[in-house]
Design a protein around this motif. Structure first.
Motif, PDB file in Angstrom:
ATOM      1  N   ARG A  81     -11.764 -65.260  -5.096  1.00  0.00           N
ATOM      2  CA  ARG A  81     -11.855 -66.608  -5.653  1.00  0.00           C
ATOM      3  C   ARG A  81     -10.484 -67.257  -5.768  1.00  0.00           C
ATOM      4  O   ARG A  81     -10.330 -68.452  -5.507  1.00  0.00           O
ATOM      5  N   HIS A  89     -21.533 -69.016  -6.062  1.00  0.00           N
ATOM      6  CA  HIS A  89     -22.213 -68.613  -4.840  1.00  0.00           C
ATOM      7  C   HIS A  89     -23.719 -68.752  -5.014  1.00  0.00           C
ATOM      8  O   HIS A  89     -24.251 -68.678  -6.118  1.00  0.00           O
ATOM      9  N   GLY A 106     -25.318 -65.487  -1.334  1.00  0.00           N
ATOM     10  CA  GLY A 106     -23.919 -65.088  -1.305  1.00  0.00           C
ATOM     11  C   GLY A 106     -22.960 -66.120  -0.767  1.00  0.00           C
ATOM     12  O   GLY A 106     -21.757 -65.895  -0.762  1.00  0.00           O
ATOM     13  N   PRO A 124     -20.529 -69.197  -0.792  1.00  0.00           N
ATOM     14  CA  PRO A 124     -19.802 -69.863  -1.870  1.00  0.00           C
ATOM     15  C   PRO A 124     -20.071 -71.365  -1.908  1.00  0.00           C
ATOM     16  O   PRO A 124     -20.254 -71.997  -0.868  1.00  0.00           O
ATOM     17  N   GLU A 154     -19.791 -68.643   3.855  1.00  0.00           N
ATOM     18  CA  GLU A 154     -18.963 -67.452   3.681  1.00  0.00           C
ATOM     19  C   GLU A 154     -19.328 -66.467   4.761  1.00  0.00           C
ATOM     20  O   GLU A 154     -20.491 -66.374   5.170  1.00  0.00           O
ATOM     21  N   GLU A 192     -21.838 -61.803   2.303  1.00  0.00           N
ATOM     22  CA  GLU A 192     -22.196 -61.823   0.898  1.00  0.00           C
ATOM     23  C   GLU A 192     -21.150 -61.062   0.117  1.00  0.00           C
ATOM     24  O   GLU A 192     -20.667 -60.008   0.567  1.00  0.00           O
TER      25      GLU A 192
END
Length: 310
Positions: free
Chosen positions: A58, A86, A90, A92, A143, A146
């Motif tokens: 993050r 998320h 998964g 984001p 993303e 996951e």
């Protein structure tokens, strides 16, 4: 014809090692400064290693997003004003708050990937198709995997490796120097040998001096790499230690360190016999990485962050 600034797509990239945040995330002020409440709430549901991986990912995403938004780190926006949640799958999702939400609205995408100890994030800022500068719906994000999943082999590994090799901002020449005499009380092993931790304490003092000079902050020494002990140290030896700043990024300072023996005792030649070495003898070398929590505008400012910075 050049496109208007509001219609320019921007890409942001950040790569870091999880270990660089390991000790920082133990500090409550840094957690409040760097992460949104939702991010911290999710991190608290994870085990120690996954928590570190999650928070490092993050934080890398926040730095990449700031670059994609066209602003520098701590240039009016604090990391906690960018929340990276998320979906159930998964992926984001980015939410801008506070001063970050006052920036020119745009469509944002971010991708986070993990490879062993390395975390990488790429962010893309896309202007709306009509070029008005107004966003069309909530930011969209993707993303590569996951968060809790094991990365599939040969997917993002090559890309992450290339990104990790990108050089950081070059630092101006900053050095520090110490000369000490090793006392008899510091011998801990047979043969009057001094432990390597004594040299590492010298290295720590050098790194601290360098970060004080460059950032007005003692920083937090997060790791040593390429550590080599090449010769024994004994009581009566004079040790010269040098540190040189070789790389700096927004949060990290990398320092090359060397310690040489320049005089040594000669107990076999007499109780107080000593000699000057014709050539300094390398006894230890290492590379240190230290972390500064935030940039200081005034080097005389106290180490406690201001309310605006927390």
């Amino acid at each position: 014809m050049n496109a208007p600034a509001s219609r320019i797509a921007r890409i942001g990239l950040d790569v870091l090692e999880r270990s660089e945040l390991r000790r920082l995330i133990e500090r409550p002020w840094f957690l409040r400064f760097g992460f949104a409440p939702e991010e911290l709430a999710h991190a608290d549901t994870l085990g120690p290693q996954r928590r570190l991986e999650f928070l490092a990912g993050r934080f890398a995403a926040k730095e990449a997003l700031l670059k994609a938004l066209g602003i520098g780190f701590l240039q009016g926006v604090t990391p906690r004003e960018i929340c990276v949640e998320h979906t159930a799958h998964g992926a984001p999702v980015v939410h801008l708050r506070g001063r970050a939400a006052q920036l020119t609205p745009t469509s944002l995408s971010v991708s986070i990937t993990h490879k062993e100890n390395v975390v990488a994030a790429v962010a893309l800022s896309l202007p709306p198709a009509d070029g008005t500068g107004a966003g069309n719906g909530p930011p969209r994000s993707t993303e590569s995997k996951e968060p809790d999943a094991v990365p599939p082999p040969n997917t993002t590994t090559t890309t992450a490796a290339v990104q990790h090799s990108t050089p950081g901002e070059q630092a101006p020449e900053t050095t520090a120097f110490l000369r000490v005499r090793i006392g008899q009380e510091e011998a801990h092993y047979g043969g009057d040998l001094v432990d390597g931790a004594r040299i590492l304490r010298l290295f720590g003092d050098l790194v601290t001096e360098i970060t004080i000079r460059t950032d007005g902050d003692e920083g937090l020494l997060s790791q040593y790499s390429d550590l080599r002990f090449t010769a024994p140290v004994k009581p009566g030896d004079y040790i010269e230690a040098r540190g040189r700043l070789v790389r700096r990024t927004r949060l990290r300072r990398v320092v090359e360190l060397e310690a040489h023996k320049v005089l040594n005792a000669r107990p076999g030649a007499g109780e107080s016999a000593a000699t000057v070495l014709q050539e300094p003898q390398l006894v230890c070398a290492a590379t240190a990485t230290t972390v500064v929590p935030h940039r200081r505008k005034d080097t005389a400012t106290a180490n406690t962050p201001t309310a605006e910075e927390i």
